[in-house]
Design a protein around this motif. Structure first.
Motif, mmCIF file in Angstrom:
data_model
loop_
_atom_site.group_PDB
_atom_site.id
_atom_site.type_symbol
_atom_site.label_atom_id
_atom_site.label_comp_id
_atom_site.label_asym_id
_atom_site.label_seq_id
_atom_site.Cartn_x
_atom_site.Cartn_y
_atom_site.Cartn_z
ATOM 1 N N GLN A 130 0.850 -1.065 -0.079
ATOM 2 C CA GLN A 130 -0.031 -0.085 0.121
ATOM 3 C C GLN A 130 0.804 1.367 -0.158
ATOM 4 O O GLN A 130 0.587 2.335 -0.932
ATOM 5 N N ARG A 131 1.834 1.263 0.702
ATOM 6 C CA ARG A 131 2.734 2.271 0.819
ATOM 7 C C ARG A 131 3.462 2.745 -0.367
ATOM 8 O O ARG A 131 3.619 3.752 -1.014
ATOM 9 N N ARG A 132 3.903 1.546 -1.143
ATOM 10 C CA ARG A 132 4.534 1.510 -2.379
ATOM 11 C C ARG A 132 3.760 2.123 -3.420
ATOM 12 O O ARG A 132 3.937 3.264 -4.132
ATOM 13 N N ARG A 133 2.448 1.859 -3.240
ATOM 14 C CA ARG A 133 1.291 2.250 -4.476
ATOM 15 C C ARG A 133 1.125 3.564 -4.336
ATOM 16 O O ARG A 133 0.924 4.332 -5.186
ATOM 17 N N ILE A 134 1.077 4.178 -2.973
ATOM 18 C CA ILE A 134 0.633 5.496 -2.686
ATOM 19 C C ILE A 134 1.938 6.254 -3.228
ATOM 20 O O ILE A 134 1.575 7.394 -3.653
ATOM 21 N N PHE A 135 2.987 6.033 -2.764
ATOM 22 C CA PHE A 135 4.287 6.794 -2.990
ATOM 23 C C PHE A 135 4.249 6.671 -4.686
ATOM 24 O O PHE A 135 4.540 7.855 -5.287
ATOM 25 N N GLU A 136 4.161 5.740 -5.226
ATOM 26 C CA GLU A 136 4.296 5.664 -6.953
ATOM 27 C C GLU A 136 3.016 6.581 -7.617
ATOM 28 O O GLU A 136 3.368 7.416 -8.439
ATOM 29 N N MET A 137 2.024 6.453 -6.877
ATOM 30 C CA MET A 137 1.024 7.332 -7.519
ATOM 31 C C MET A 137 1.094 8.969 -7.383
ATOM 32 O O MET A 137 0.876 9.411 -8.237
ATOM 33 N N SER A 138 1.927 9.079 -6.382
ATOM 34 C CA SER A 138 2.158 10.464 -5.961
ATOM 35 C C SER A 138 3.096 10.969 -6.768
ATOM 36 O O SER A 138 3.126 11.944 -7.394
ATOM 37 N N ARG A 139 4.368 10.249 -6.726
ATOM 38 C CA ARG A 139 5.623 10.834 -7.159
ATOM 39 C C ARG A 139 6.060 10.461 -8.739
ATOM 40 O O ARG A 139 6.292 11.305 -9.451
ATOM 41 N N PHE A 140 5.389 9.375 -9.113
ATOM 42 C CA PHE A 140 5.592 8.884 -10.486
ATOM 43 C C PHE A 140 4.320 9.542 -11.413
ATOM 44 O O PHE A 140 4.204 9.537 -12.363
ATOM 45 N N GLY A 141 3.127 9.236 -10.559
ATOM 46 C CA GLY A 141 1.837 9.403 -11.489
ATOM 47 C C GLY A 141 1.302 10.909 -11.222
ATOM 48 O O GLY A 141 0.389 11.388 -11.970
#
Length: 192
Positions: free
Chosen positions: A131-142
């Protein structure tokens, strides 16, 4: 064939026959779905196999009463989205490397340091809880805002904020040894 509740309970207990039954029942449909998403048979096969591998690894986290087919389809979709994000990051990084002006001071050593740093960042990100990874990727990469992430994942904005804080703290801790390298790179490219 066993019903979803029995299969789920047997999976949670580590019954390989239950996994085999789920695989035999759903593999072809999931492969067709994966192929519809990515249009590459090898990529689709890899995604579906990864999904079954992850299901086995995280079998104790599967909720009882969950529709296995819906869970599997959602897992393939998430695997596809994760691959898109990883490919996007890789593409952006390669574009950045290609557009950097070469100079006499750019050496193979600097390139190797940059590659190591990139690998360390990606390893730190992929090592985060899901969940943390998905949130981070959605914020920083997405480029999504916290409210958009909360809505997409059906969680509270506070949870997104908390997980982002933990992600950044984890990155700071895991990448501390690269701080000097980052300072050098910022200073080096700041002078140009």
């Amino acid at each position: 064939m066993q019903d979803d509740i029995t299969l789920t309970e047997n999976l949670r207990r580590g019954d390989l026959k239950a996994l085999e039954s789920v695989f035999r029942s759903h593999y072809r449909d999931l492969l067709a779905y994966g192929l519809a998403l990515c249009h590459d048979p090898h990529e689709a096969e890899d995604m579906v196999q990864d999904v079954f591998f992850r299901i086995w690894e995280k079998r104790r986290q599967i909720r009882a009463g969950t529709s296995l087919k819906a869970y599997l389809v959602r897992s393939v979709r998430n695997a596809f989205l994760d691959r898109i994000k990883r490919d996007k990051v890789r593409t952006e990084y390669l574009k950045l490397l290609a557009t950097e002006p070469a100079s006499a001071s750019d050496t193979a050593e600097e390139y190797a340091i940059a590659e190591d740093l990139h690998a360390a960042i990606m390893e730190a990100v992929t090592g985060m809880p899901e969940q943390r990874r998905r949130i981070f990727e959605m914020s920083r990469f997405g480029g999504l805002k916290y409210q958009e992430i909360a809505k997409a994942l059906n969680i509270s904005v506070k949870t997104v904020e908390t997980q982002m804080g933990r992600a950044l703290k984890q990155l700071r801790m895991e990448l501390a040894e690269y701080l000097i390298v980052l300072l050098y790179i910022w200073t080096h490219y700041g002078e140009k």
